[in-house]
Design an enzyme around this catalytic site. Structure first.
Site, PDB file in Angstrom:
ATOM      1  N   ASP A   1       0.811  -1.225   0.000  1.00 48.83           N
ATOM      2  CA  ASP A   1       0.000   0.000   0.000  1.00 48.83           C
ATOM      3  C   ASP A   1       0.845   1.276   0.000  1.00 48.83           C
ATOM      4  O   ASP A   1       0.611   2.173   0.795  1.00 48.83           O
ATOM      5  CB  ASP A   1      -0.919  -0.062   1.237  1.00 48.83           C
ATOM      6  CG  ASP A   1      -1.957   1.040   1.253  1.00 48.83           C
ATOM      7  OD1 ASP A   1      -2.472   1.381   0.175  1.00 48.83           O
ATOM      8  OD2 ASP A   1      -2.251   1.552   2.345  1.00 48.83           O
TER       9      ASP A   1
ATOM     10  N   GLU B   1       3.387  -7.719   7.999  1.00 52.07           N
ATOM     11  CA  GLU B   1       2.191  -8.350   7.447  1.00 52.07           C
ATOM     12  C   GLU B   1       2.482  -9.431   6.413  1.00 52.07           C
ATOM     13  O   GLU B   1       2.089  -9.327   5.243  1.00 52.07           O
ATOM     14  CB  GLU B   1       1.245  -7.303   6.872  1.00 52.07           C
ATOM     15  CG  GLU B   1       0.671  -6.413   7.950  1.00 52.07           C
ATOM     16  CD  GLU B   1      -0.565  -5.629   7.524  1.00 52.07           C
ATOM     17  OE1 GLU B   1      -0.924  -5.660   6.336  1.00 52.07           O
ATOM     18  OE2 GLU B   1      -1.168  -4.998   8.410  1.00 52.07           O
TER      19      GLU B   1
ATOM     20  N   TYR C   1      -7.046  -2.880  12.718  1.00 49.78           N
ATOM     21  CA  TYR C   1      -7.864  -1.752  12.260  1.00 49.78           C
ATOM     22  C   TYR C   1      -9.336  -1.859  12.652  1.00 49.78           C
ATOM     23  O   TYR C   1     -10.212  -1.640  11.817  1.00 49.78           O
ATOM     24  CB  TYR C   1      -7.712  -1.599  10.737  1.00 49.78           C
ATOM     25  CG  TYR C   1      -6.360  -1.015  10.375  1.00 49.78           C
ATOM     26  CD1 TYR C   1      -6.161   0.358  10.369  1.00 49.78           C
ATOM     27  CD2 TYR C   1      -5.273  -1.848  10.082  1.00 49.78           C
ATOM     28  CE1 TYR C   1      -4.911   0.898  10.070  1.00 49.78           C
ATOM     29  CE2 TYR C   1      -4.028  -1.316   9.785  1.00 49.78           C
ATOM     30  CZ  TYR C   1      -3.857   0.067   9.784  1.00 49.78           C
ATOM     31  OH  TYR C   1      -2.626   0.607   9.493  1.00 49.78           O
TER      32      TYR C   1
ATOM     33  N   GLU D   1       0.296  -0.706  14.307  1.00 50.10           N
ATOM     34  CA  GLU D   1      -0.531   0.092  13.391  1.00 50.10           C
ATOM     35  C   GLU D   1      -1.970   0.081  13.851  1.00 50.10           C
ATOM     36  O   GLU D   1      -2.505  -0.986  14.208  1.00 50.10           O
ATOM     37  CB  GLU D   1      -0.511  -0.486  11.962  1.00 50.10           C
ATOM     38  CG  GLU D   1       0.766  -0.262  11.194  1.00 50.10           C
ATOM     39  CD  GLU D   1       0.662  -0.774   9.752  1.00 50.10           C
ATOM     40  OE1 GLU D   1      -0.457  -0.809   9.195  1.00 50.10           O
ATOM     41  OE2 GLU D   1       1.710  -1.148   9.207  1.00 50.10           O
TER      42      GLU D   1
HETATM   43  C1  BDP Z   1      -1.562  -2.178   6.885  1.00 55.06           C
HETATM   44  C2  BDP Z   1      -0.227  -2.082   6.145  1.00 55.06           C
HETATM   45  C3  BDP Z   1       0.076  -0.668   5.668  1.00 55.06           C
HETATM   46  C4  BDP Z   1      -1.155  -0.055   5.033  1.00 55.06           C
HETATM   47  C5  BDP Z   1      -2.262  -0.009   6.075  1.00 55.06           C
HETATM   48  C6  BDP Z   1      -3.555   0.601   5.523  1.00 55.06           C
HETATM   49  O1  BDP Z   1       0.821  -2.547   6.965  1.00 55.06           O
HETATM   50  O2  BDP Z   1       1.147  -0.691   4.770  1.00 55.06           O
HETATM   51  O3  BDP Z   1      -0.922   1.210   4.493  1.00 55.06           O
HETATM   52  O4  BDP Z   1      -2.568  -1.327   6.444  1.00 55.06           O
HETATM   53  O5  BDP Z   1      -4.316  -0.124   4.900  1.00 55.06           O
HETATM   54  O6  BDP Z   1      -2.148  -3.382   6.654  1.00 55.06           O
HETATM   55  O7  BDP Z   1      -3.753   1.793   5.681  1.00 55.06           O
END
Ligand code: BDP
Length: 580
Positions: free
Chosen positions: A162, A400, A452, A488
């Site tokens: 991404d 990941e 997330y 993250e």
């Molecule tokens: C995570 C990845 C990261 C992406 C992020 C996203 O590690 O590189 O930019 O998600 O989707 O899975 O914003």
């Protein structure tokens, strides 16, 4: 590899500036018959400079060319050509001769060009860069297939990750000279603190011939003789009452290494910078200088308008100022090693770094033996490059991977074993998105979790996201028994979009979600830190779920704050472990 530096025995000049560029066409002999199509800036990515789409998404060979003249005073010296990086792959030609190549886009490489240069006119430097990725590159990518067939699925360019697959000479290109008789090739510094003194072990390798060396600690003025044996040297210096390097207290020391001729004259001299500090994982705590530290900060990217992934000192200073303003104490070099100049700034600002190998989205359906070999080499180059930086406190071997597959275990075991062998002083981690299903968790000192809730799942539902987060992290901790680091979390947010109540994409939603998830993390005793995704908005490939790139930045791509920034600043001003 020693960083290029000007000392009493070494000189250098940079080749940074405007070079010529040409996309590779069949049948042209580029090393000898290069013809320019465009001008290009070095350092910098080529992708965003031109009006034509064909350059932005060019996949395949692209040639960089420049000429340089050597000063007469360098005749008879050893001359080295060094690239800070070339993304993804480079083949280097000088005066028509092929010097060699380098694969993976984020670590330096150099060539001894003493025999290849001329003093009788300009030296013709031609570099073939290629940004095609495959199952066997690190990172992996589908770009080869796209190049060959024109088939595009998902996103354009068709990367498996991404961020935009920028290409080019992203970091400085330097020519330097050393004495021909002997030169320092490598220097490692390891410190140990006992009572009120630090012992500094300086070891390394040299080229040429030399049987005398000495090390001077600049800050104390003490000089000790080194032992030399078969092109290796080692010495030990003591620092009484050392000033420890710590978060916000960037106390740095310098060791000067000198190789001496029989008559005691200096043949070579280099200076390495270091800090005295300890790092350790004990139980569910991450300890810096024996005290628990809670990591708060960001995943980032090297990414800015026009320069792409090119080194930009102004952007980098701004980023460190913003990290300091918001009370961040750390960042992870997602998803590849950043420029050495950025790690220098971390040393100088007192900000902790998790150094990551360029292995994002390793997919075990496609991994081959070669993928692992390239991964090992990239990791080795990262550790060798950054081992003396006090700011680097942990290595991340990947981000990941499909590490819920059995094949991930031997692969990651090899990487973790290598990391511990090269550097037994720093903890090892990898960022997972597979939760408790990840089969590699127990291999690491710290388990880093990308998650997330409230965004990719439980969209719009902050309280449910909070509840899920706590349950999921508890499950992961119960499975592996390791401290958990949230590497993250976040929400895409378009600066200027508002809503009351907040909903996805608004600044209110990002603020509410991020703060509530932080509540959840801080209620769990085994969580050792929280890194927001992302420090700033950044460019990605084109697809329907990205609006001019990824918008999860706490700051915009221009480095201005979104609403969440002030709230985060307030939260981060209070240290989590202050009372313990
Ligand atoms: C995570 C990845 C990261 C992406 C992020 C996203 O590690 O590189 O930019 O998600 O989707 O899975 O914003």
């Amino acid at each position: 590899m020693i960083r290029p530096q000007r000392t009493r025995t070494r000189d250098l000049f940079t080749l940074d500036g405007i070079w010529d560029l040409s996309r590779e066409q069949p049948g042209v002999d580029y090393p000898d018959g290069f013809a320019a199509e465009k001008k290009v800036a070095v350092p910098g990515s080529y992708n965003d400079l031109y009006a034509e789409e064909a350059f932005r998404t060019w996949l395949g060979g692209i040639w960089y060319a420049t000429d340089f003249v050597l000063p007469e005073s360098w005749r008879g010296r050893r001359i080295v050509l060094r690239f800070g990086s070339a993304t993804y792959r480079a083949e280097v030609h000088l005066n028509g001769a092929h010097l060699g190549g380098h694969e993976t886009g984020y670590t330096p490489f150099e060539f001894d060009v003493t025999e290849a240069v001329t003093f009788d006119g300009p030296n013709r430097l031609r570099v073939r860069i290629e940004n095609l990725l495959s199952a066997e590159t690190v990172p992996q990518g589908n770009l080869t297939a796209q190049h060959e067939t024109g088939q595009i699925s998902g996103q354009y360019p068709n990367t498996g990750f991404d961020f935009f697959p920028y290409g080019g000479l992203h970091r400085p290109v330097t020519v330097y000279s050393t004495a021909p008789e002997a030169w320092v090739d490598e220097a490692r510094i390891r410190t140990a603190v006992a009572g009120d003194q630090a012992t500094v072990a300086v070891t390394g390798a040299f080229g040429g011939a030399c049987d005398r060396a000495e090390v001077t600690l600049i800050e104390t003025g003490e000089t000790v003789a080194a032992t030399c044996d078969a092109r290796r040297f080692s010495a030990e210096v003591v620092i009484p009452r050392p000033k420890l390097w710590d978060v916000g207290q960037p106390n740095l020391y310098h060791a000067r290494i000198r190789l001496l001729g029989q008559d005691g004259a200096g043949l070579d001299e280099v200076t390495e910078r270091f800090g005295v500090r300890t790092v350790e994982v004990r139980g569910d705590r991450f300890l810096l200088n024996g005290k628990p530290v809670y990591l708060q900060g960001f995943g980032k990217h090297e990414d800015f308008h026009l320069v792409g992934k090119g080194l930009n000192h102004s952007v980098n200073v701004r980023d460190f100022e913003l990290m300091t303003w918001i009370h961040a104490n750390s960042f992870r070099t997602t998803h590849y090693p950043y420029a050495e100049e950025i790690i220098d700034l971390a040393d100088e600002y007192g900000i902790l770094v998790i150094g990551e190998a360029p292995a994002v989205s390793v997919h075990f359906d496609f991994v081959t033996d070669r993928t692992l070999q390239v991964h090992v080499q990239a990791l080795r180059e990262l550790i060798e490059r950054d081992i003396n930086h006090p700011s680097v406190v942990m290595w991340s071997v990947a981000n990941e991977a499909t590490s819920d597959r059995e094949a991930a275990r031997p692969y990651f075991k090899a990487l973790v074993d290598l990391t511990r062998e090269l550097d037994p002083t720093r903890p090892v981690t990898a960022a997972t998105c597979k939760g408790a299903d990840d089969v590699t968790l127990d291999l690491f000192d710290v388990v880093s979790v990308n998650t997330y809730p409230g965004w990719y799942f439980l969209a719009g539902q902050i309280e449910k996201g909070y509840a899920f987060l706590k349950e999921d992290l508890a499950r992961i901790h119960a499975t592996c028994g390791k401290p958990i680091f949230i590497s993250e979390f976040g929400a895409d947010t378009i600066a200027g979009y508002h809503g009351l109540p907040g909903e996805q994409w608004t600044e209110e939603y990002q603020t509410d979600l991020v703060l509530r998830l932080i509540d959840g993390m801080r209620e769990l005793d085994f969580v050792i830190g929280e890194h927001l995704w992302n420090f700033a908005d950044f460019r990605t490939a084109q697809n329907y779920f990205r609006v001019f790139g990824n918008k999860k930045g706490i700051f915009t791509r221009e480095r201005q704050p979104k609403m969440v920034a002030r709230f985060l600043r307030e939260r981060w001003a209070k240290e989590r472990y202050a009372a313990t």
